[in-house]
Write a protein that holds these residues in place. Sequence first.
Motif, PDB file in Angstrom:
ATOM      1  N   UNK A 128     -25.124  23.483 -16.599  1.00 16.65           N
ATOM      2  CA  UNK A 128     -24.237  23.185 -15.470  1.00 16.65           C
ATOM      3  C   UNK A 128     -22.837  23.356 -16.046  1.00 16.65           C
ATOM      4  N   UNK A 129     -21.772  24.207 -15.440  1.00 18.69           N
ATOM      5  CA  UNK A 129     -20.485  24.531 -15.770  1.00 18.69           C
ATOM      6  C   UNK A 129     -19.561  24.051 -14.737  1.00 18.69           C
ATOM      7  N   UNK A 130     -18.598  23.609 -15.180  1.00 19.17           N
ATOM      8  CA  UNK A 130     -17.385  23.186 -14.207  1.00 19.17           C
ATOM      9  C   UNK A 130     -15.993  23.923 -14.436  1.00 19.17           C
ATOM     10  N   UNK A 131     -15.434  24.093 -13.210  1.00 22.45           N
ATOM     11  CA  UNK A 131     -13.915  24.819 -13.287  1.00 22.45           C
ATOM     12  C   UNK A 131     -12.888  23.758 -13.725  1.00 22.45           C
ATOM     13  N   UNK A 132     -12.808  23.680 -15.067  1.00 24.31           N
ATOM     14  CA  UNK A 132     -12.031  22.517 -15.649  1.00 24.31           C
ATOM     15  C   UNK A 132     -10.747  23.099 -16.185  1.00 24.31           C
ATOM     16  N   UNK A 133     -10.512  24.489 -16.470  1.00 25.72           N
ATOM     17  CA  UNK A 133      -9.491  24.836 -16.915  1.00 25.72           C
ATOM     18  C   UNK A 133      -8.295  25.521 -16.221  1.00 25.72           C
ATOM     19  N   UNK A 134      -8.594  25.398 -14.632  1.00 24.47           N
ATOM     20  CA  UNK A 134      -7.531  25.770 -13.782  1.00 24.47           C
ATOM     21  C   UNK A 134      -7.453  24.916 -13.043  1.00 24.47           C
ATOM     22  N   UNK A 135      -6.380  24.727 -12.208  1.00 28.81           N
ATOM     23  CA  UNK A 135      -6.116  23.820 -11.254  1.00 28.81           C
ATOM     24  C   UNK A 135      -7.034  23.971  -9.891  1.00 28.81           C
ATOM     25  N   UNK A 136      -7.393  25.230  -9.332  1.00 35.71           N
ATOM     26  CA  UNK A 136      -8.250  25.667  -8.234  1.00 35.71           C
ATOM     27  C   UNK A 136      -9.191  26.474  -8.791  1.00 35.71           C
ATOM     28  N   UNK A 137     -10.392  26.216  -8.305  1.00 36.12           N
ATOM     29  CA  UNK A 137     -11.690  26.944  -8.858  1.00 36.12           C
ATOM     30  C   UNK A 137     -11.679  28.568  -8.590  1.00 36.12           C
ATOM     31  N   UNK A 138     -12.208  29.164  -9.577  1.00 32.78           N
ATOM     32  CA  UNK A 138     -12.187  30.657  -9.479  1.00 32.78           C
ATOM     33  C   UNK A 138     -12.876  31.112  -7.888  1.00 32.78           C
ATOM     34  N   UNK A 139     -12.290  32.151  -7.522  1.00 30.22           N
ATOM     35  CA  UNK A 139     -12.776  32.623  -6.316  1.00 30.22           C
ATOM     36  C   UNK A 139     -12.286  31.867  -5.263  1.00 30.22           C
ATOM     37  N   UNK A 140     -11.351  30.791  -5.093  1.00 29.66           N
ATOM     38  CA  UNK A 140     -11.165  29.885  -3.977  1.00 29.66           C
ATOM     39  C   UNK A 140      -9.957  30.441  -3.493  1.00 29.66           C
ATOM     40  N   UNK A 141      -9.009  31.125  -3.762  1.00 28.60           N
ATOM     41  CA  UNK A 141      -7.905  31.475  -3.319  1.00 28.60           C
ATOM     42  C   UNK A 141      -8.101  33.266  -3.056  1.00 28.60           C
ATOM     43  N   UNK A 142      -8.381  33.476  -1.839  1.00 27.86           N
ATOM     44  CA  UNK A 142      -8.696  34.981  -1.293  1.00 27.86           C
ATOM     45  C   UNK A 142      -7.790  35.185  -0.289  1.00 27.86           C
ATOM     46  N   UNK A 143      -7.468  36.286  -0.039  1.00 28.08           N
ATOM     47  CA  UNK A 143      -6.561  37.092   1.093  1.00 28.08           C
ATOM     48  C   UNK A 143      -7.481  37.006   2.168  1.00 28.08           C
ATOM     49  N   UNK A 144      -7.190  37.553   3.589  1.00 28.48           N
ATOM     50  CA  UNK A 144      -7.749  37.438   4.568  1.00 28.48           C
ATOM     51  C   UNK A 144      -8.936  38.354   4.705  1.00 28.48           C
ATOM     52  N   UNK A 145      -9.055  39.589   3.791  1.00 25.86           N
ATOM     53  CA  UNK A 145     -10.183  40.266   3.257  1.00 25.86           C
ATOM     54  C   UNK A 145     -11.195  39.553   2.362  1.00 25.86           C
ATOM     55  N   UNK A 146     -10.893  38.337   2.299  1.00 18.63           N
ATOM     56  CA  UNK A 146     -11.755  37.649   1.130  1.00 18.63           C
ATOM     57  C   UNK A 146     -11.682  38.306  -0.244  1.00 18.63           C
ATOM     58  N   UNK A 147     -10.667  38.852  -0.669  1.00 20.59           N
ATOM     59  CA  UNK A 147     -10.477  39.398  -2.149  1.00 20.59           C
ATOM     60  C   UNK A 147      -9.478  38.781  -2.615  1.00 20.59           C
ATOM     61  N   UNK A 148      -9.185  38.777  -3.975  1.00 18.94           N
ATOM     62  CA  UNK A 148      -8.482  38.242  -4.893  1.00 18.94           C
ATOM     63  C   UNK A 148      -6.906  38.900  -4.567  1.00 18.94           C
ATOM     64  N   UNK A 149      -5.951  38.172  -4.443  1.00 19.12           N
ATOM     65  CA  UNK A 149      -4.625  38.757  -4.571  1.00 19.12           C
ATOM     66  C   UNK A 149      -4.289  39.373  -5.542  1.00 19.12           C
ATOM     67  N   UNK A 150      -3.556  40.358  -5.544  1.00 24.94           N
ATOM     68  CA  UNK A 150      -2.973  41.705  -6.689  1.00 24.94           C
ATOM     69  C   UNK A 150      -1.543  41.068  -6.786  1.00 24.94           C
TER      70      UNK A 150
END
Length: 480
Positions: A128-150
């Motif tokens: 079991x792993x945890x997103x502990x080294x960031x404020x927001x979990x990975x892949x949780x901040x996406x644009x309207x196309x559900x892709x990561x912002x550039x």
Amino acid sequence: MKTNLVWLRNDLRLRDNAALHFACKDPYAQVLVVFIATPQQWQKHDMSPRQAEFIRQHLCYLAAEFAKLGITMHYHQCEDFTDQLDWLAAFCQFEQVDHIFYNYQYEFNERERDRQLARRLGNKTLCQGFDDGVLMPLYSINNSNQQMYKVYTPFRNAFLRRLEEQDLACLPPPAPRARAAVDKICTITPFDYPTIVPGQDYPVGEEAALSRLRTFCHEQHLLNYHYGCDIPALEVTSRLSAWLAIGVLSPRQCYQQLYQQFLHVLTFRQSFVFTWFNKLIWRDFYRHIMAAWPALCRNQPFLSWARYVDWQQNDNLFDAWCSGLTGYPIVDAAMRQLVNTGWIHNRLRMISASFLVKDLLIDWRRGERYFMLQLIDSDLAANNGGWQWVASTGTDAAPYFRVFNPTTQGKRFDPGGAFIRRWLPELRRVPDIYLHQPNLWPGAQHTGLDYPQPIVDHNKARARVLDVYAAAKARCMASR
């Protein structure tokens, strides 16, 4: 009795450690902790000797703390990730581990290693792993196309909206286990790896890091930071990056300390408080980017045209840059600070990196690796992101004509020369008016000034890099 194992990596703390917290939730479970050093892997990843020693010091600290809590800590050293997995699988079998807890690492090799571990342990041990080294979990901040912002700014706007919905309360340290305290403290043997003692600026332990965080978050310190964070002669930066890099501090702890003192931190983005918080968001951004584009971990530029740049292979120029002998005082002072302390001011990271890439036309990857080998706060995501930003090959790249003038930058950010004179004692007698261009000082020939002439003409170098970049873009377009 159930056995839970906490696998420490770059999360060397008791407080606000998700893996440790959830492993200890069952009061009846036996909790073990392990750290596995991999010197050959560190060598491949260019870990700095100062950071290696900083890690070792904190492992010694944690070994004593875990013993007080009745948690048995184990330490093992092997060569690389392959050996690490072999040893960990055998350890889990021998100790009959039911559940292994760890906090995610975001680099490509580390993520692949974790996937291999889960496959290897199968149904015998739950991973079991945890997103502990960031404020927001990975892949949780996406644009309207559900892709990561550039680009950073829209990422930050979406990040802040999500942050207001997120529970970012810090987790408490584990309570002492019901069993008696551990009799023997785990011995952390010296690493089979070069080490350099970090020095008194980097005390060991969570309390030292938290004390520095609390001090920095006072109003006057943050106000000084807001107005002076680009002036390297001023001691106004937090210097917390070394503890964040190895996980003695968590980003949640930084955010909570800010939020407790300044409830408006998310509301007023032009405030002096937000200036430092913005750095934490950049830290998250580069981790999200690295996870979305794993090629960044394999020495690839973010922008495809950058693969066509004809970099100059000149070891003499590179060595002059590394040694602080370029003839440009602000660059040389920055590089000498880096070599002597293992740390470099953020504005100077940009100036010195720009000089290597844009003035000397040397591949940014050589500079990125050199920084990793020197910095006590080595951090692949942030270091890679910063170097590619400066090189105009990464995310958020402005048009590729952004070329810092080292003389102008020196005059702007070290106008009185306090920083330059601190690190370049050979220039202490040079009058202020000539300090940023000592080769123009008429008195130099009479005093025997022991300082090199500029190794490159900036104006000519600027024109050259623009031509080289334009040619790279043209070749990229022609290859499509």
